[in-house]
Structures are given as structure tokens and as C-alpha cells.
Design a protein around this motif. Structure first.
Motif, PDB file in Angstrom:
ATOM      1  N   UNK A 237       0.808  -1.469  -0.166  1.00  0.00           N
ATOM      2  CA  UNK A 237      -0.098  -0.014  -0.023  1.00  0.00           C
ATOM      3  C   UNK A 237       0.934   1.313  -0.024  1.00  0.00           C
ATOM      4  N   UNK A 238       1.467   1.682   0.984  1.00  0.00           N
ATOM      5  CA  UNK A 238       2.196   2.741   1.152  1.00  0.00           C
ATOM      6  C   UNK A 238       3.136   3.185   0.140  1.00  0.00           C
ATOM      7  N   UNK A 239       3.698   2.368  -0.632  1.00  0.00           N
ATOM      8  CA  UNK A 239       4.743   2.525  -1.329  1.00  0.00           C
ATOM      9  C   UNK A 239       4.130   3.181  -2.594  1.00  0.00           C
ATOM     10  N   UNK A 240       2.867   3.046  -3.025  1.00  0.00           N
ATOM     11  CA  UNK A 240       2.100   3.675  -4.035  1.00  0.00           C
ATOM     12  C   UNK A 240       1.887   5.075  -3.871  1.00  0.00           C
ATOM     13  N   UNK A 241       2.190   5.479  -2.688  1.00  0.00           N
ATOM     14  CA  UNK A 241       2.126   6.738  -2.467  1.00  0.00           C
ATOM     15  C   UNK A 241       3.347   7.688  -3.036  1.00  0.00           C
ATOM     16  N   UNK A 242       2.896   8.777  -3.749  1.00  0.00           N
ATOM     17  CA  UNK A 242       3.840   9.554  -4.627  1.00  0.00           C
ATOM     18  C   UNK A 242       4.083  10.827  -3.863  1.00  0.00           C
ATOM     19  N   UNK A 243       3.431  11.458  -2.945  1.00  0.00           N
ATOM     20  CA  UNK A 243       3.484  12.651  -2.595  1.00  0.00           C
ATOM     21  C   UNK A 243       3.013  12.872  -0.982  1.00  0.00           C
ATOM     22  N   UNK A 244       3.818  13.588  -0.107  1.00  0.00           N
ATOM     23  CA  UNK A 244       3.248  13.762   1.357  1.00  0.00           C
ATOM     24  C   UNK A 244       3.168  15.217   1.252  1.00  0.00           C
ATOM     25  N   UNK A 245       2.080  15.710   1.930  1.00  0.00           N
ATOM     26  CA  UNK A 245       2.053  17.142   2.096  1.00  0.00           C
ATOM     27  C   UNK A 245       1.137  17.602   2.942  1.00  0.00           C
ATOM     28  N   UNK A 334       1.983  25.942   2.165  1.00  0.00           N
ATOM     29  CA  UNK A 334       1.819  24.674   1.663  1.00  0.00           C
ATOM     30  C   UNK A 334       3.324  23.849   1.542  1.00  0.00           C
ATOM     31  N   UNK A 335       3.407  22.670   1.859  1.00  0.00           N
ATOM     32  CA  UNK A 335       4.598  22.059   1.486  1.00  0.00           C
ATOM     33  C   UNK A 335       4.224  20.646   1.150  1.00  0.00           C
ATOM     34  N   UNK A 336       5.119  20.285  -0.044  1.00  0.00           N
ATOM     35  CA  UNK A 336       4.841  18.913  -0.415  1.00  0.00           C
ATOM     36  C   UNK A 336       6.250  18.107  -0.665  1.00  0.00           C
ATOM     37  N   UNK A 337       6.493  17.074  -0.114  1.00  0.00           N
ATOM     38  CA  UNK A 337       7.472  16.114  -0.378  1.00  0.00           C
ATOM     39  C   UNK A 337       7.347  14.955  -1.562  1.00  0.00           C
TER      40      UNK A 337
END
Ligand code: MG
Length: 406
Positions: A237-245, A334-337
Motif C-alpha cells: 500500500x504505502x509505496x504507491x504513495x507519490x507525495x506527502x504534503x 503549503x509544503x509537499x515532499x
């Protein structure tokens, strides 16, 4: 059935250096973060590896092992630039399903490509295309297998320039010659846990029941590992994440350059904590500040993949020092990784920080924040990103108004 093709560049940083400078080709080179005997190699060319010099070797030792060793200072920008060119080259042959780290990517085999002869032809094509479109020094090992996990494992089995195919019917015997630590996902701690449970070899590991591995891993990860070893494609699941913001509407008291910068730092630290929860690293920080008049200041920076709060803080601090919205009244930040990849896929000592690992510090930050509420503890935003003074930790509380943006 063969479903996955994994590409792993060989001695990636060193190969980029040899590509950039023909004088370095055929020579033993070590890539270093700084020109000092006390630092360690973050990469070594195959010519240097023959002398035993490898990632992590202290330079003073490396020079004794290989007197002709050439030291080259790391150029992270070039590695990221070549990374994009390599992904593009592979993409022109076969679709890249996921980039796993700066020098690894995985592709899905479908239709006739699932037959061995066709899959091997694609692998040769990938290799030739990287050589012609990007550079002859950039070589890779390719693994082909029934799932991504085993394809990565196969790519590690022959270096440099390897091509290894693992068939469903070869399992598990083909893995028996490996050491437990050769398997991705078995780090030092897991290795110790396996030993305590009486599992000393890959053969024993493969013979263990699903329940036994669940017990060793302490949960569902053990079951996933059991399935991966058997060639099943396990989606995590989590590795399909492309951004955290995160974003935050500033209360009036914080509507200043300083106030908004401090909130950006806090949001960054919160996002970094989530990265670590998901065991991901980020290769890009993007920030944006909207003013009361509707104008926006935006910036984004590519970095070497990391999940380290201090390293991210230093990058953000440099971005903030270059803010061009002075004179406006900030209202929302706003910030995103972005460009996330699993942390276990990243060559460990590839960062500039050569001091002691900050893992314990990051763990401590996460633990305290989990226990006492997520804003209990954060790195002081007054920290000067340009020197290596011990970090200060500020206790503070800013009311929570932000929303998750992923
Ligand atoms: Mg590699």
C-alpha cells in the motif's frame, strides 16, 4: 509466469563520473562527499571494487588497498540529471512501472513479453538503449522474475552487466545459495530476529510457514514476505504513495515572513515524520506561500533521496532564505515532499552527512511526537542550515489548522 523486469545500474555514481570525464574511465575511482581521508566512499568504480574498495570504505583505508585510487567529489545534481535520462531511455523500450531509487526501476512484463526469450530481448534492448542514448559507461544488471521482489533479487545475483531470470519452477532452490542478508528486507535487526527464531539460512526461511514468518515480522509484513518468496506479486500500500504534503492557513499573528517560515518548518517536520512512518524517502521539496492579495511565492528543489529531518530542514532553510515575497502578507503556506521511493531501496550512505547516523534522533522525534501529540517537539527553525552546530530543539505549540493534501 515472468511478470517483472528490474533494472539496477552498476556502481551508479562512479559510472556517471566516468561518463562525464573520459580520463576516469578504466581507472579505480571512489566518489566522496568531501575531499578528506577521514570520509568514506559513497560509491566505487568496478576497477576500485577489484581492490576491495566499496561503498562505506574509509578513504585512508581505500588508499592503502588501492594506491592508484582517484578521488572524485560527488556531484548530486549530475546523478539526478542522469537518473531522469536513464528512466527516459528505459521508458522508450518498456514502460517503467515504478522508480525505486536513484539507480533502480521496475517494469511490468505483459503479453508476449512474459515469455523468456522475449523478456531477455527486452532486457538487452534496455541495456543497449541506455548505452546509446545516455552513455556507454552506464551499465546495469537486470533481473527478470515472477514478481518485483524476486526480479530485484535476481538483479543482485550477477554484477556488473548481469541478466538473471528466475522462473517460478526454480523456486525456492534458486534462492538457497544466498545469505539471509542478501535478501532485500532483511536488515541487521531482522537478521537477529530470524536467528532468535532458529532461522539461520535462506533454505530454512523458505521452508518456514506463513505463520512463522508472521511471528518473526510481528505482523502482515511477514506474510507478504512469505508470498514474495513464492513468486506472488504483493502490492504494498504505502509505496504507491507519490507525495506527502500539508498546508496551513495562518492565524493573523503568524502572517509575516518569519511566522510563515516557522510554520513551513513545522509542516516539513510533520511530513518527514510521515515519510518515516511509511518507510519512504523524498527526492523533491516543493513549497508555496499565498499572500492576502492572492499572489504566490513558489519554489521547489530536487535533492538526494532522504527521510532525515535535519537534512530536509537545511534544504528548506536555504529555500526560505531565497524568498522573493518580502513585503507581502502571507496567508496560507503549503509544503509537499515528492518523488517518493521506499527507503530500503536507497543505497544507504549516499548523503553528504558523514557524521553519526541521525536515525536515532529521527526515531526519538517520532516517538515523542506520537506519545505527547504531534506538535510536541520539533527542530528549531532558527537552526542555521549552513553550519553543523548541534541542533536546537524548540518546544512550541501552534494551533493545528492545516489539512493533509495527499
Ligand atoms: Mg545499483
Amino acid at each position: 509466469m515472468l511478470r517483472s523486469l528490474f533494472v539496477d545500474l552498476n556502481s551508479y555514481f562512479a559510472s556517471v563520473e566516468q561518463q562525464l570525464d573520459p580520463m576516469l574511465r578504466g581507472r579505480p575511482i571512489a566518489v566522496v562527499p568531501v575531499m578528506a581521508d577521514t570520509t568514506c566512499a559513497i560509491a566505487a568504480s568496478y576497477e576500485a571494487k577489484r581492490f576491495g574498495v566499496t561503498t562505506g570504505t574509509i578513504i585512508a583505508d581505500a588508499k592503502r588497498m588501492c594506491p592508484d585510487l582517484v578521488l572524485v567529489q560527488a556531484q548530486h545534481g549530475a546523478y539526478i540529471d542522469y537518473h531522469h535520462r536513464i528512466v527516459e531511455a528505459v521508458e522508450s523500450v518498456i514502460h517503467v512501472k515504478a522508480v525505486k531509487s536513484i539507480d533502480e526501476m521496475v517494469c511490468e512484463l505483459t503479453g508476449s513479453a512474459q515469455q523468456e526469450a522475449r523478456a531477455r530481448a527486452i532486457a538487452e534492448d534496455v541495456r543497449a538503449t541506455i548505452a546509446t542514448k545516455v552513455g556507454e559507461c552506464l551499465r546495469c544488471s537486470i533481473g527478470i522474475a515472477p514478481n518485483d521482489y524476486l526480479a530485484k533479487t535476481a538483479s543482485d545475483m550477477q554484477k556488473p552487466n548481469g541478466l538473471v531470470v528466475i522462473h517460478q519452477e526454480d523456486l525456492p532452490q534458486v534462492l538457497h545459495k544466498l545469505e539471509l542478508r542478501d535478501l532485500n528486507g532483511i536488515g541487521k535487526k531482522m537478521h537477529q530476529r530470524l536467528y532468535r527464531k532458529g532461522i539461520f539460512s535462506v533454505e530454512q526461511l523458505c521452508a518456514s510457514t506463513k505463520e512463522a514468518l508472521r511471528d518473526v515480522w510481528g505482523g502482515i509484513e511477514g506474510e507478504r514476505f512469505w508470498m514474495s518468496l513464492r513468486g506472488e506479486q504483493v502490492e504494498r500500500g504505502p509505496t504507491t504513495k507519490t507525495t506527502v504534503g500539508h498546508s496551513h492557513v495562518l492565524e493573523p499573528a503568524l502572517r509575516s515572513i518569519e511566522g510563515s517560515s516557522a510554520v513551513l518548518h513545522r509542516l516539513l517536520q510533520k511530513a518527514a515524520m510521515r515519510l518515516r512512518q511509511y518507510e519512504l524517502a523524498t527526492a523533491n521539496i516543493a513549497v508555496s506561500v499565498r499572500s492576502t492579495s492572492g499572489s504566490r511565492w513558489k519554489a521547489d528543489v530536487n535533492i538526494t533521496p532522504t527521510q532525515d529531518t535535519m537534512q530536509l530542514t537545511q534544504v528548506l532553510q536555504r529555500m526560505i532564505e531565497a524568498r522573493t515575497d518580502i513585503g507581502t502578507i502571507p496567508m496560507k503556506v503549503s509544503i509537499s515532499l515528492n518523488h517518493l521511493s521506499p527507503i530500503d531501496a536507497i543505497p544507504v550512505p549516499m548523503f553528504e552527512n558523514t557524521g553519526p547516523s541521525r536515525q536515532p534522533l529521527n526515531d526519538a522525534l517520532d516517538k515523542l511526537n506520537k506519545k505527547y501529540g504531534k506538535n510536541t517537539l520539533y527542530v528549531g527553525s532558527a537552526h542555521d542550515g549552513r553550519n553543523s552546530a548541534p541542533m536546537r530543539i524548540a518546544f512550541t505549540h501552534i494551533p493545528d489548522l492545516e489539512t493533509d493534501e495527499d
